[in-house]
Enzyme design. Structure first.
Site, PDB file in Angstrom:
ATOM      1  N   HIS A 192      -1.891   7.165   7.793  1.00  0.00           N
ATOM      2  CA  HIS A 192      -0.964   8.102   7.140  1.00  0.00           C
ATOM      3  C   HIS A 192      -1.676   9.401   6.765  1.00  0.00           C
ATOM      4  O   HIS A 192      -1.107  10.492   6.900  1.00  0.00           O
ATOM      5  CB  HIS A 192      -0.393   7.488   5.852  1.00  0.00           C
ATOM      6  CG  HIS A 192       0.762   6.552   6.055  1.00  0.00           C
ATOM      7  ND1 HIS A 192       1.941   6.933   6.653  1.00  0.00           N
ATOM      8  CD2 HIS A 192       0.931   5.257   5.693  1.00  0.00           C
ATOM      9  CE1 HIS A 192       2.786   5.904   6.665  1.00  0.00           C
ATOM     10  NE2 HIS A 192       2.199   4.869   6.086  1.00  0.00           N
ATOM     11  N   HIS A 232      -3.882   1.121   8.028  1.00  0.00           N
ATOM     12  CA  HIS A 232      -2.514   1.663   8.050  1.00  0.00           C
ATOM     13  C   HIS A 232      -2.413   2.887   7.132  1.00  0.00           C
ATOM     14  O   HIS A 232      -1.860   3.918   7.524  1.00  0.00           O
ATOM     15  CB  HIS A 232      -1.551   0.539   7.635  1.00  0.00           C
ATOM     16  CG  HIS A 232      -0.125   0.928   7.489  1.00  0.00           C
ATOM     17  ND1 HIS A 232       0.876   0.453   8.315  1.00  0.00           N
ATOM     18  CD2 HIS A 232       0.506   1.734   6.590  1.00  0.00           C
ATOM     19  CE1 HIS A 232       2.043   0.967   7.940  1.00  0.00           C
ATOM     20  NE2 HIS A 232       1.851   1.740   6.884  1.00  0.00           N
ATOM     21  N   GLU A 233      -2.967   2.761   5.920  1.00  0.00           N
ATOM     22  CA  GLU A 233      -2.883   3.889   4.956  1.00  0.00           C
ATOM     23  C   GLU A 233      -3.735   5.069   5.420  1.00  0.00           C
ATOM     24  O   GLU A 233      -3.342   6.232   5.244  1.00  0.00           O
ATOM     25  CB  GLU A 233      -3.332   3.446   3.559  1.00  0.00           C
ATOM     26  CG  GLU A 233      -2.603   2.261   2.955  1.00  0.00           C
ATOM     27  CD  GLU A 233      -1.111   2.297   3.062  1.00  0.00           C
ATOM     28  OE1 GLU A 233      -0.533   3.402   3.190  1.00  0.00           O
ATOM     29  OE2 GLU A 233      -0.487   1.226   3.058  1.00  0.00           O
ATOM     30  N   GLN A 265       2.841   9.885   2.041  1.00  0.00           N
ATOM     31  CA  GLN A 265       4.210   9.347   1.991  1.00  0.00           C
ATOM     32  C   GLN A 265       5.023   9.874   0.815  1.00  0.00           C
ATOM     33  O   GLN A 265       6.251   9.800   0.826  1.00  0.00           O
ATOM     34  CB  GLN A 265       4.177   7.805   1.914  1.00  0.00           C
ATOM     35  CG  GLN A 265       3.637   7.152   3.175  1.00  0.00           C
ATOM     36  CD  GLN A 265       3.527   5.659   3.006  1.00  0.00           C
ATOM     37  OE1 GLN A 265       2.559   5.169   2.436  1.00  0.00           O
ATOM     38  NE2 GLN A 265       4.520   4.926   3.474  1.00  0.00           N
ATOM     39  N   GLY A 268       0.837  -1.192   0.000  1.00  0.00           N
ATOM     40  CA  GLY A 268       0.000   0.000   0.000  1.00  0.00           C
ATOM     41  C   GLY A 268       0.871   1.241   0.000  1.00  0.00           C
ATOM     42  O   GLY A 268       2.071   1.158   0.274  1.00  0.00           O
ATOM     43  N   CYS A 277       6.429  -0.471   7.260  1.00  0.00           N
ATOM     44  CA  CYS A 277       6.017   0.748   6.557  1.00  0.00           C
ATOM     45  C   CYS A 277       7.169   1.204   5.676  1.00  0.00           C
ATOM     46  O   CYS A 277       8.321   1.212   6.121  1.00  0.00           O
ATOM     47  CB  CYS A 277       5.674   1.840   7.566  1.00  0.00           C
ATOM     48  SG  CYS A 277       5.124   3.378   6.808  1.00  0.00           S
ATOM     49  N   LEU A 278       6.854   1.580   4.457  1.00  0.00           N
ATOM     50  CA  LEU A 278       7.892   2.067   3.542  1.00  0.00           C
ATOM     51  C   LEU A 278       8.539   3.351   4.075  1.00  0.00           C
ATOM     52  O   LEU A 278       9.662   3.676   3.689  1.00  0.00           O
ATOM     53  CB  LEU A 278       7.290   2.320   2.150  1.00  0.00           C
ATOM     54  CG  LEU A 278       6.792   1.064   1.427  1.00  0.00           C
ATOM     55  CD1 LEU A 278       6.029   1.449   0.167  1.00  0.00           C
ATOM     56  CD2 LEU A 278       7.958   0.140   1.091  1.00  0.00           C
TER      57      LEU A 278
HETATM   58  O1  GNR Z   1       4.248  -2.637   2.268  1.00  0.00           O
HETATM   59  C1  GNR Z   1       3.678  -2.546   3.367  1.00  0.00           C
HETATM   60  N1  GNR Z   1       3.454  -3.659   4.095  1.00  0.00           N
HETATM   61  C2  GNR Z   1       2.651  -3.671   5.224  1.00  0.00           C
HETATM   62  C3  GNR Z   1       2.705  -4.811   6.018  1.00  0.00           C
HETATM   63  C4  GNR Z   1       1.910  -4.900   7.139  1.00  0.00           C
HETATM   64  C5  GNR Z   1       1.069  -3.869   7.462  1.00  0.00           C
HETATM   65  C6  GNR Z   1       1.014  -2.721   6.701  1.00  0.00           C
HETATM   66  C7  GNR Z   1       1.803  -2.633   5.571  1.00  0.00           C
HETATM   67  S1  GNR Z   1       1.698  -1.216   4.585  1.00  0.00           S
HETATM   68  C8  GNR Z   1       3.314  -1.207   3.883  1.00  0.00           C
HETATM   69  C9  GNR Z   1       3.435  -0.112   2.846  1.00  0.00           C
HETATM   70  C10 GNR Z   1       3.254   1.219   3.521  1.00  0.00           C
HETATM   71  O2  GNR Z   1       4.074   1.730   4.232  1.00  0.00           O
HETATM   72  N2  GNR Z   1       2.116   1.816   3.339  1.00  0.00           N
HETATM   73  O3  GNR Z   1       1.860   2.985   3.957  1.00  0.00           O
HETATM   74 NI    NI Z   2       3.104   3.001   5.744  1.00  0.00          NI
END
Ligand code: GNR
Ligand code: NI
Length: 168
Positions: free
Chosen positions: A137, A133-134, A51, A46, A91-92
């Site tokens: 952000h 999660h997104e 980001q 995601g 998270c990236l």
């Molecule tokens: O690539 C991603 N893997 C992930 C794994 C477990 C829970 C959430 C994520 S999201 C993350 C990509 C990201 O940072 N999205 O904001």
């Molecule tokens: Ni993230």
């Protein structure tokens, strides 16, 4: 198409609260495409506009095994949630760190498409985790905010050190 730069914690721009999308124009479609390219290249499941330093309520995702089910959400809202599930998150914007986070297990989401059309759907499992999660952000929130101060500060110090080494 273009690859976009992903901001890294503790960059203060990650704390920006995103604004609703109001213009469903060609520029928006371009950003959606560029975010997909950036997410697949990273690779991640995601990516939130926050980001890539675009502070609008847009996220892209693909939680499929074969990375062939792109989905994007504009102005997403969680309209109901139930259950609780704990899973490892990364998270990236926090590269190299994975920690357990508790989220709602099942969610119902309302969002718009790139022409402004609204629809609703339900999500479970990894997709539900990813959407939550997104959406965090878009509120300027990161998964490290759910950790103890000790864990979060350790992660921040390590990332600051790594970023200093990269700059030289
Ligand atoms: O690539 C991603 N893997 C992930 C794994 C477990 C829970 C959430 C994520 S999201 C993350 C990509 C990201 O940072 N999205 O904001
Ligand atoms: Ni993230």
């Amino acid at each position: 198409m273009a690859l976009l730069n992903i901001l890294h914690y503790p960059d203060p721009r990650l704390r920006t609260v995103a604004k609703a999308v109001t213009d469903f124009d060609a520029e928006l479609k371009q950003l959606v495409n560029d975010m997909f390219e950036t997410m697949y290249e990273a690779p991640g499941i995601g990516l939130a506009a926050t980001q890539v330093d675009e502070h609008i309520r847009l996220l892209v995702m693909d939680v499929s095994e074969h990375r062939n089910q792109p989905r994007y959400l504009i102005n997403p809202k969680i309209i109901s949630a139930d259950g609780e599930e704990e899973s490892d998150e990364g998270c990236l914007s926090v590269p190299g760190f994975y920690e357990k986070v508790r989220r709602a297990e099942n969610i119902r989401v309302r969002a718009q498409d790139d022409s402004g059309e609204t629809s609703e759907f339900e999500a479970q499992g990894t997709e539900a985790v990813c959407i939550q999660h997104e959406m965090d952000h878009l509120e300027g929130k990161l998964f490290v905010d759910y950790l103890s101060n000790l864990k979060r500060n350790r992660i921040r110090s390590k990332l600051v050190k790594m970023q200093k080494q990269l700059v030289g």
